[in-house]
Design a protein around this motif. Structure first.
Motif, PDB file in Angstrom:
ATOM      1  N   HIS A  65       0.960  -1.048  -0.163  1.00  0.00           N
ATOM      2  CA  HIS A  65       0.018  -0.210   0.003  1.00  0.00           C
ATOM      3  C   HIS A  65       0.740   1.285   0.005  1.00  0.00           C
ATOM      4  CE1 HIS A  65      -3.984  -1.526   0.168  1.00  0.00           C
ATOM      5  NE2 HIS A  65      -3.645  -2.331   1.224  1.00  0.00           N
ATOM      6  N   GLN A  66       1.890   1.166   0.758  1.00  0.00           N
ATOM      7  CA  GLN A  66       2.758   2.255   0.854  1.00  0.00           C
ATOM      8  C   GLN A  66       3.464   2.695  -0.634  1.00  0.00           C
ATOM      9  OE1 GLN A  66       5.288   2.585   4.342  1.00  0.00           O
ATOM     10  NE2 GLN A  66       6.997   3.917   3.322  1.00  0.00           N
ATOM     11  N   ALA A  67       4.022   1.372  -1.097  1.00  0.00           N
ATOM     12  CA  ALA A  67       4.524   1.520  -2.628  1.00  0.00           C
ATOM     13  C   ALA A  67       3.517   2.212  -3.466  1.00  0.00           C
ATOM     14  CB  ALA A  67       5.158   0.412  -2.775  1.00  0.00           C
ATOM     15  N   ASP A  68       2.453   1.741  -3.490  1.00  0.00           N
ATOM     16  CA  ASP A  68       1.280   2.429  -4.061  1.00  0.00           C
ATOM     17  C   ASP A  68       0.832   3.911  -3.888  1.00  0.00           C
ATOM     18  OD1 ASP A  68       1.475  -0.122  -5.317  1.00  0.00           O
ATOM     19  OD2 ASP A  68      -0.072  -0.903  -4.451  1.00  0.00           O
ATOM     20  N   GLY A  69       1.386   4.104  -2.764  1.00  0.00           N
ATOM     21  CA  GLY A  69       0.999   5.770  -2.453  1.00  0.00           C
ATOM     22  C   GLY A  69      -0.265   5.719  -1.397  1.00  0.00           C
ATOM     23  N   LYS A  70      -0.737   4.665  -0.919  1.00  0.00           N
ATOM     24  CA  LYS A  70      -2.051   4.601  -0.198  1.00  0.00           C
ATOM     25  C   LYS A  70      -1.898   4.757   1.373  1.00  0.00           C
ATOM     26  CE  LYS A  70      -4.241   1.923  -3.965  1.00  0.00           C
ATOM     27  NZ  LYS A  70      -4.780   0.497  -4.194  1.00  0.00           N
ATOM     28  N   GLY A  71      -0.555   5.008   1.824  1.00  0.00           N
ATOM     29  CA  GLY A  71      -0.448   5.092   3.151  1.00  0.00           C
ATOM     30  C   GLY A  71       0.904   4.947   3.548  1.00  0.00           C
ATOM     31  N   VAL A  72       1.264   4.727   4.871  1.00  0.00           N
ATOM     32  CA  VAL A  72       2.569   4.401   5.222  1.00  0.00           C
ATOM     33  C   VAL A  72       2.365   3.395   6.157  1.00  0.00           C
ATOM     34  CG1 VAL A  72       4.423   5.556   6.650  1.00  0.00           C
ATOM     35  CG2 VAL A  72       3.015   7.052   5.252  1.00  0.00           C
ATOM     36  N   ALA A  73       3.310   2.406   6.004  1.00  0.00           N
ATOM     37  CA  ALA A  73       3.310   0.960   6.785  1.00  0.00           C
ATOM     38  C   ALA A  73       3.397   1.538   8.328  1.00  0.00           C
ATOM     39  CB  ALA A  73       4.325   0.148   6.199  1.00  0.00           C
ATOM     40  N   PHE A  74       4.403   2.383   8.649  1.00  0.00           N
ATOM     41  CA  PHE A  74       4.840   2.691  10.050  1.00  0.00           C
ATOM     42  C   PHE A  74       4.888   4.250  10.000  1.00  0.00           C
ATOM     43  CE2 PHE A  74       6.547  -1.665   9.838  1.00  0.00           C
ATOM     44  CZ  PHE A  74       6.318  -2.221  10.770  1.00  0.00           C
ATOM     45  N   PRO A  75       3.684   4.565  10.304  1.00  0.00           N
ATOM     46  CA  PRO A  75       3.672   6.157  10.488  1.00  0.00           C
ATOM     47  C   PRO A  75       4.352   6.781  11.554  1.00  0.00           C
ATOM     48  CG  PRO A  75       1.568   5.188  11.045  1.00  0.00           C
ATOM     49  CD  PRO A  75       2.187   4.224  10.401  1.00  0.00           C
ATOM     50  N   ASN A  76       4.721   7.769  11.608  1.00  0.00           N
ATOM     51  CA  ASN A  76       5.527   8.527  12.553  1.00  0.00           C
ATOM     52  C   ASN A  76       4.991  10.025  12.979  1.00  0.00           C
ATOM     53  OD1 ASN A  76       7.488   8.649  14.451  1.00  0.00           O
ATOM     54  ND2 ASN A  76       8.956   9.732  12.903  1.00  0.00           N
ATOM     55  N   ASP A  77       3.802  10.326  12.476  1.00  0.00           N
ATOM     56  CA  ASP A  77       3.262  11.653  13.001  1.00  0.00           C
ATOM     57  C   ASP A  77       2.133  11.643  14.051  1.00  0.00           C
ATOM     58  OD1 ASP A  77       1.432  10.098  11.391  1.00  0.00           O
ATOM     59  OD2 ASP A  77       0.705  11.803  10.159  1.00  0.00           O
ATOM     60  N   ILE A  78       2.011  10.492  14.734  1.00  0.00           N
ATOM     61  CA  ILE A  78       0.913  10.021  15.718  1.00  0.00           C
ATOM     62  C   ILE A  78       1.604  11.084  17.028  1.00  0.00           C
ATOM     63  CG2 ILE A  78      -0.525   8.490  16.890  1.00  0.00           C
ATOM     64  CD1 ILE A  78      -0.671   8.386  13.868  1.00  0.00           C
ATOM     65  N   LYS A  79       0.504  11.921  17.532  1.00  0.00           N
ATOM     66  CA  LYS A  79       1.055  12.551  19.095  1.00  0.00           C
ATOM     67  C   LYS A  79      -0.175  12.473  19.771  1.00  0.00           C
ATOM     68  CE  LYS A  79       4.856  14.934  17.187  1.00  0.00           C
ATOM     69  NZ  LYS A  79       5.717  13.737  17.293  1.00  0.00           N
ATOM     70  N   PRO A  80      -0.509  11.458  20.610  1.00  0.00           N
ATOM     71  CA  PRO A  80      -1.698  11.192  21.495  1.00  0.00           C
ATOM     72  C   PRO A  80      -1.692  12.537  22.391  1.00  0.00           C
ATOM     73  CG  PRO A  80      -0.312   9.384  21.469  1.00  0.00           C
ATOM     74  CD  PRO A  80       0.358  10.272  20.845  1.00  0.00           C
ATOM     75  N   GLU A  81      -3.265  12.865  22.639  1.00  0.00           N
ATOM     76  CA  GLU A  81      -3.604  14.199  23.240  1.00  0.00           C
ATOM     77  C   GLU A  81      -4.014  13.644  24.628  1.00  0.00           C
ATOM     78  OE1 GLU A  81      -6.312  16.007  20.995  1.00  0.00           O
ATOM     79  OE2 GLU A  81      -4.597  16.930  19.521  1.00  0.00           O
ATOM     80  N   HIS A  82      -4.523  12.600  24.884  1.00  0.00           N
ATOM     81  CA  HIS A  82      -4.983  11.922  25.874  1.00  0.00           C
ATOM     82  C   HIS A  82      -4.322  10.523  26.578  1.00  0.00           C
ATOM     83  CE1 HIS A  82      -7.805  14.676  23.811  1.00  0.00           C
ATOM     84  NE2 HIS A  82      -7.967  15.431  25.076  1.00  0.00           N
ATOM     85  N   ARG A  83      -4.532  10.392  27.965  1.00  0.00           N
ATOM     86  CA  ARG A  83      -4.393   9.081  28.377  1.00  0.00           C
ATOM     87  C   ARG A  83      -5.623   8.385  29.001  1.00  0.00           C
ATOM     88  NH1 ARG A  83      -0.851   9.848  25.265  1.00  0.00           N
ATOM     89  NH2 ARG A  83       1.271   9.706  25.750  1.00  0.00           N
TER      90      ARG A  83
END
Length: 549
Positions: A65-83
């Motif tokens: 999917h990542q090679a096809d431009g449909k997403g990122v296998a291991f995204p690195n832009d996640i910043k949880p706001e709550h616990r």
């Protein structure tokens, strides 16, 4: 085998998320069914290797999917706001109607621990790093209306153990469970190995020690124990600083092992082309600092001793050593008592503890006994405690020998120590200071002015084991040199735990060290007590183990 459908695996704006568990139920207002119920994804057991192969195939599809431009296998832009714990603290007392009116939007992330899929709706539980009554877990409700049919379809192929991000609105089910109605859910990290059975966890204790990362995922008590350890170390540090002690760092690589009677680990420094040793104690360096003018110093340190492994011993361990100018061993006992109480209050919230099902009371003044007094109190030795021949005979009956334990060459005080260790130690359940250890086994301690054969030294015992060791420091350079020489003789006679002669330390003492008291406290053993843990391995994140074959 299931494969990931050719649909996006995330939806909506990506914001931070809490860790949670997944359940499944088509009705968002009810609690998910029992895991054993029909339709549960935790169905028939599979061979673990087959499950790993299946998960690798799913990751392969994500990479495509990542090679096809449909997403990122291991995204690195996640910043949880709550616990999870904070959400429960703020919202769990709200009614369903109050939550509906608040329409609180949240973003959580965590490891998927439970998952239930039924038709057009699913429930999941995510687990994050927060801890408390919730266990760091919060429930997420996923349906087509919230995240879209394609994303929901992709979610159904995700696995327990996957790390997931979700955003949505807080609500309560019909049974009153605080949950999140997801409007966006995203696979953050694909787990390639299945978690242990959620009902039985990790049954093999050695596997728990070896794979501590899995133990922490599965066992809330393990997470709680190590959080308590961190709190204890922080409280000790704060306590020391509040009493005007300066925290310092001393070398872990020593040219000469010293500071304790123990067998060291050896290594070689290539650039210096010399043998070096992992420290067995920081004592001699800390006392150099007292010579240098720092009147109160402490170090929370890692030390290493090439000795046996047991429920009380690990070759790599943590202790705290502290030294105070103008103190003697009685000052140290008073201070150590206060330090232990403070740590217990901060971690356990009480001075009345339970260890192994038996009470331990830290509130009363800790008893103070000499070795001789302890023998008289806890054995039937009576006046024979002062009879060398009787002690040798008694020790032989307990399994000690002349060949191994050098009974015939020992002083009366040294024989009393051996008898104490064999017959009394395990009986000292309540906190007790045992004082006046012989000079011959206390090469760094000041001799008693009134009884020169023994030293101004104590060991702290609780639950039948040693927790600390302290003494009035020997600050007579010439006497210390003579003690070191005696240790060298012992080493030449085969004592592999005897100390080396440390010329630089003698030189430091020759500049003059004020009267000083010093003490070492075993942090690992203290944590065993404060968390009611039967083994030292339970309170060390990564204990020493034999290499896997």
């Amino acid at each position: 085998m299931d494969s990931v459908p050719s649909t996006p695996y995330f939806s909506g704006p990506q914001r931070p998320l809490l860790f949670a568990f997944f359940f499944r139920n088509p009705d968002p207002m009810s609690t998910p069914p029992n895991p054993a119920a029909a339709g549960s994804v935790a169905a028939a057991p599979h061979d673990e290797n087959k499950l790993i192969v299946e998960r690798r195939e799913k990751l392969k599809a994500l990479r495509q999917h990542q090679a096809d431009g449909k997403g990122v296998a291991f995204p690195n832009d996640i910043k949880p706001e709550h616990r999870a714990e904070a959400l429960f603290a703020q919202y769990d007392d709200k009614t369903k109607e109050e939550l509906e009116s608040l329409a609180a939007k949240v973003h959580v992330a965590g490891r998927m621990m439970l998952k239930r899929v039924m038709g057009k709706a699913s429930f999941a539980t995510l687990q994050d790093a927060s801890f408390g009554a919730s266990g760091g877990r919060i429930q997420v409700y996923i349906n087509n209306d919230g995240v879209g049919e394609d994303v929901h379809a992709a979610f159904k192929h995700w696995d327990l153990g996957d790390i997931v991000s979700a955003t949505g609105t807080l609500f309560k089910t019909k049974t009153g469970e605080l949950s999140i109605h997801a409007d966006s859910i995203r696979l953050v990290t694909k787990s390639l190995r299945p978690l242990p059975d959620k009902f039985h966890g990790m049954a093999d204790q050695e596997v728990k020690y070896r794979q501590r990362y899995v133990d922490l995922i599965m066992d809330a008590d393990t997470r709680k124990r190590f959080m308590a350890r961190s709190q204890a170390v922080s409280s000790i540090r704060e306590f020391m600083v509040s009493h005007d002690f300066l925290e310092v760092e001393t070398p872990m690589l020593h040219p000469i092992p010293g500071g304790a009677n123990a067998r060291p680990f050896k290594t070689h420094h290539n650039a210096l082309d010399q043998e070096m040793f992992l420290r067995i104690a920081p004592e001699l360096y800390l006392k150099r600092l007292i010579v240098g003018g720092f009147e109160r110093v402490f170090e929370i340190n890692r030390s290493y001793r090439n000795e046996g492994i047991s429920v009380r011993h690990n070759p790599e361990f943590t202790m705290m050593e502290f030294y105070a100018a103008w103190w003697n061993y009685t000052d140290l006992m008073t201070f150590t008592e206060a330090l232990v109480r403070n740590a217990a209050q901060k971690v356990a919230g009480s001075l009345q503890l339970t260890y192994g099902g038996k009470p331990v009371d830290l509130a009363p003044a800790f008893e103070r006994l000499t070795i001789r007094e302890a023998i008289l109190k806890h054995t039937e030795a009576g006046d024979q405690v002062d009879d060398t021949a009787w002690l040798i005979s008694a020790l032989k009956k307990l399994g000690l020998t002349d060949a191994k334990d050098r009974l015939a060459s020992r002083s009366l005080a040294s024989l009393q120590v051996l008898f104490f260790e064999e017959t009394v130690e395990e009986k000292l359940w309540q906190p007790t200071f045992i004082c006046e250890h012989p000079v011959e086994i206390s090469p760094l301690a000041r001799a008693s002015d009134t009884n020169p054969g023994v030293t101004e030294r104590f060991e702290l015992y609780i639950t039948g084991r040693e927790f600390g060791n302290g003494f009035s420091e020997l600050n007579d350079a010439e006497e210390q040199a003579a003690r070191f020489n005696a240790q060298v003789v012992a080493m030449d006679s085969g004592d592999d735990e005897a100390m080396f002669y440390d010329h630089d330390f003698i030189r430091a003492l020759e500049y003059g060290m004020p009267p000083t008291g010093g003490c070492g406290i075993g942090i690992d053993r203290l944590m065993m007590l404060l968390t009611d843990s039967p083994s030292i391995r339970d309170v060390i994140l990564f204990p020493a183990l034999r290499r896997e074959s």
